[in-house]
Scaffold this motif. Structure first.
Motif, PDB file in Angstrom:
ATOM      1  N   CYS A  74      24.224  14.047  41.721  1.00  0.00           N
ATOM      2  CA  CYS A  74      24.392  13.219  42.916  1.00  0.00           C
ATOM      3  C   CYS A  74      25.811  13.227  43.459  1.00  0.00           C
ATOM      4  O   CYS A  74      26.020  13.250  44.657  1.00  0.00           O
ATOM      5  CB  CYS A  74      23.976  11.791  42.603  1.00  0.00           C
ATOM      6  N   THR A  75      26.805  13.123  42.585  1.00  0.00           N
ATOM      7  CA  THR A  75      28.174  13.035  43.062  1.00  0.00           C
ATOM      8  C   THR A  75      29.079  13.916  42.240  1.00  0.00           C
ATOM      9  O   THR A  75      28.766  14.278  41.119  1.00  0.00           O
ATOM     10  CB  THR A  75      28.707  11.590  42.964  1.00  0.00           C
ATOM     11  N   ASP A  76      30.228  14.201  42.778  1.00  0.00           N
ATOM     12  CA  ASP A  76      31.279  14.949  42.101  1.00  0.00           C
ATOM     13  C   ASP A  76      32.155  13.947  41.376  1.00  0.00           C
ATOM     14  O   ASP A  76      32.566  12.963  41.957  1.00  0.00           O
ATOM     15  CB  ASP A  76      32.083  15.729  43.147  1.00  0.00           C
ATOM     16  N   ASP A  77      32.433  14.189  40.079  1.00  0.00           N
ATOM     17  CA  ASP A  77      33.241  13.240  39.321  1.00  0.00           C
ATOM     18  C   ASP A  77      34.735  13.452  39.498  1.00  0.00           C
ATOM     19  O   ASP A  77      35.534  12.771  38.885  1.00  0.00           O
ATOM     20  CB  ASP A  77      32.876  13.279  37.835  1.00  0.00           C
ATOM     21  N   GLY A  78      35.127  14.415  40.322  1.00  0.00           N
ATOM     22  CA  GLY A  78      36.545  14.656  40.580  1.00  0.00           C
ATOM     23  C   GLY A  78      37.235  15.505  39.534  1.00  0.00           C
ATOM     24  O   GLY A  78      38.391  15.859  39.677  1.00  0.00           O
ATOM     25  N   THR A  79      36.547  15.855  38.437  1.00  0.00           N
ATOM     26  CA  THR A  79      37.134  16.693  37.411  1.00  0.00           C
ATOM     27  C   THR A  79      37.212  18.116  37.917  1.00  0.00           C
ATOM     28  O   THR A  79      36.226  18.656  38.393  1.00  0.00           O
ATOM     29  CB  THR A  79      36.270  16.671  36.127  1.00  0.00           C
TER      30      THR A  79
ATOM     31  N   GLY B  92      19.849  25.275  41.218  1.00  0.00           N
ATOM     32  CA  GLY B  92      20.810  24.425  41.916  1.00  0.00           C
ATOM     33  C   GLY B  92      20.649  22.966  41.540  1.00  0.00           C
ATOM     34  O   GLY B  92      21.626  22.248  41.347  1.00  0.00           O
ATOM     35  N   ALA B  93      19.402  22.505  41.417  1.00  0.00           N
ATOM     36  CA  ALA B  93      19.167  21.116  41.045  1.00  0.00           C
ATOM     37  C   ALA B  93      19.670  20.839  39.637  1.00  0.00           C
ATOM     38  O   ALA B  93      20.193  19.754  39.360  1.00  0.00           O
ATOM     39  CB  ALA B  93      17.678  20.798  41.144  1.00  0.00           C
ATOM     40  N   LEU B  94      19.507  21.815  38.757  1.00  0.00           N
ATOM     41  CA  LEU B  94      20.001  21.648  37.400  1.00  0.00           C
ATOM     42  C   LEU B  94      21.518  21.518  37.377  1.00  0.00           C
ATOM     43  O   LEU B  94      22.073  20.698  36.666  1.00  0.00           O
ATOM     44  CB  LEU B  94      19.578  22.845  36.536  1.00  0.00           C
ATOM     45  N   LEU B  95      22.184  22.354  38.171  1.00  0.00           N
ATOM     46  CA  LEU B  95      23.636  22.370  38.160  1.00  0.00           C
ATOM     47  C   LEU B  95      24.263  21.358  39.107  1.00  0.00           C
ATOM     48  O   LEU B  95      25.454  21.096  39.042  1.00  0.00           O
ATOM     49  CB  LEU B  95      24.143  23.768  38.514  1.00  0.00           C
ATOM     50  N   THR B  96      23.457  20.788  39.992  1.00  0.00           N
ATOM     51  CA  THR B  96      23.984  19.874  40.989  1.00  0.00           C
ATOM     52  C   THR B  96      23.499  18.457  40.700  1.00  0.00           C
ATOM     53  O   THR B  96      22.337  18.246  40.486  1.00  0.00           O
ATOM     54  CB  THR B  96      23.529  20.287  42.404  1.00  0.00           C
TER      55      THR B  96
ATOM     56  N   VAL C 248      27.987  13.596  32.627  1.00  0.00           N
ATOM     57  CA  VAL C 248      28.336  12.925  33.879  1.00  0.00           C
ATOM     58  C   VAL C 248      27.670  13.630  35.052  1.00  0.00           C
ATOM     59  O   VAL C 248      27.451  14.841  35.008  1.00  0.00           O
ATOM     60  CB  VAL C 248      29.871  12.901  34.108  1.00  0.00           C
ATOM     61  N   PRO C 249      27.379  12.870  36.094  1.00  0.00           N
ATOM     62  CA  PRO C 249      26.850  13.516  37.301  1.00  0.00           C
ATOM     63  C   PRO C 249      27.926  14.415  37.907  1.00  0.00           C
ATOM     64  O   PRO C 249      29.057  13.989  38.105  1.00  0.00           O
ATOM     65  CB  PRO C 249      26.542  12.358  38.243  1.00  0.00           C
TER      66      PRO C 249
END
Length: 182
Positions: A22-27, A16-20, A99-100
């Motif tokens: 800090c923020t969602d880039d909206g893409t 989860g940490a790898l795939l998650t 990107v985050p």
């Protein structure tokens, strides 16, 4: 807490940490999971030994195109199932690593012996995973209450054990995209 369950939970948190980020880039997420794949009878068939297994060859061309069009790339990872290392296989995480973001998908495939398949299934079941037999093989899926995401049928991360192979995806529906080697 059971040490195996703690180890499984720790591994799941690391995934989860790898795939998650800090923020969602909206893409928006690409949606390759809706694409058809080969016929169900050969969807997990053992590929020819001369084919090279890559992150791109284990999933359909349409899925690779959708993921790369979205700006995603694949990063291979060590493939372990229920305490069994699958050195003949490959586990790949697809995401936009520039990107985050909390968006990503996971696909894996490996050849394995019947003895290793039994040990892997038993290891997962000892960690609380659930097994279901079907015409395609044995599905082993995580308890949905611990799943990071689930498909429309409520399945999270799921392994499918067939005759001499195993494949994995973020969801049971995602297994349809894993073809092994071309």
């Amino acid at each position: 807490m059971n040490p195996r369950r703690l180890a499984a939970l720790t591994g799941f948190v690391l995934i989860g940490a790898l795939l998650t980020a800090c923020t969602d880039d909206g893409t928006p997420d690409p949606s390759p999971s809706q694409e058809p794949t080969s016929a169900a009878g050969d969807a997990g068939a053992t590929p020819a030994a001369t084919d090279e297994l890559t992150c791109e060859s284990m999933i359909s061309e349409g899925t690779v195109a959708a993921l790369t069009e979205a700006g995603w790339t694949a990063e291979p990872r060590e493939f372990r199932v229920g305490g069994v290392e699958l050195s003949e296989g490959l586990l790949c995480f697809w995401a936009d690593f520039t990107v985050p973001s909390d968006h990503g998908q996971m696909y894996g495939w490996s050849a394995l012996s019947p003895a290793d398949a039994e040990r892997a299934r038993e290891g997962l079941e000892d960690e609380g995973w659930r097994s279901e037999e079907s015409a395609q093989g044995v599905y082993v899926t995580e308890d949905p209450q611990y799943a990071m995401s689930t498909d429309e049928d409520g399945y999270g991360m799921t392994y499918l054990f067939g005759d001499g192979w195993v494949k994995v995806a973020d969801t049971k529906q995602g297994l349809l995209l894993v073809e092994g080697r071309d």
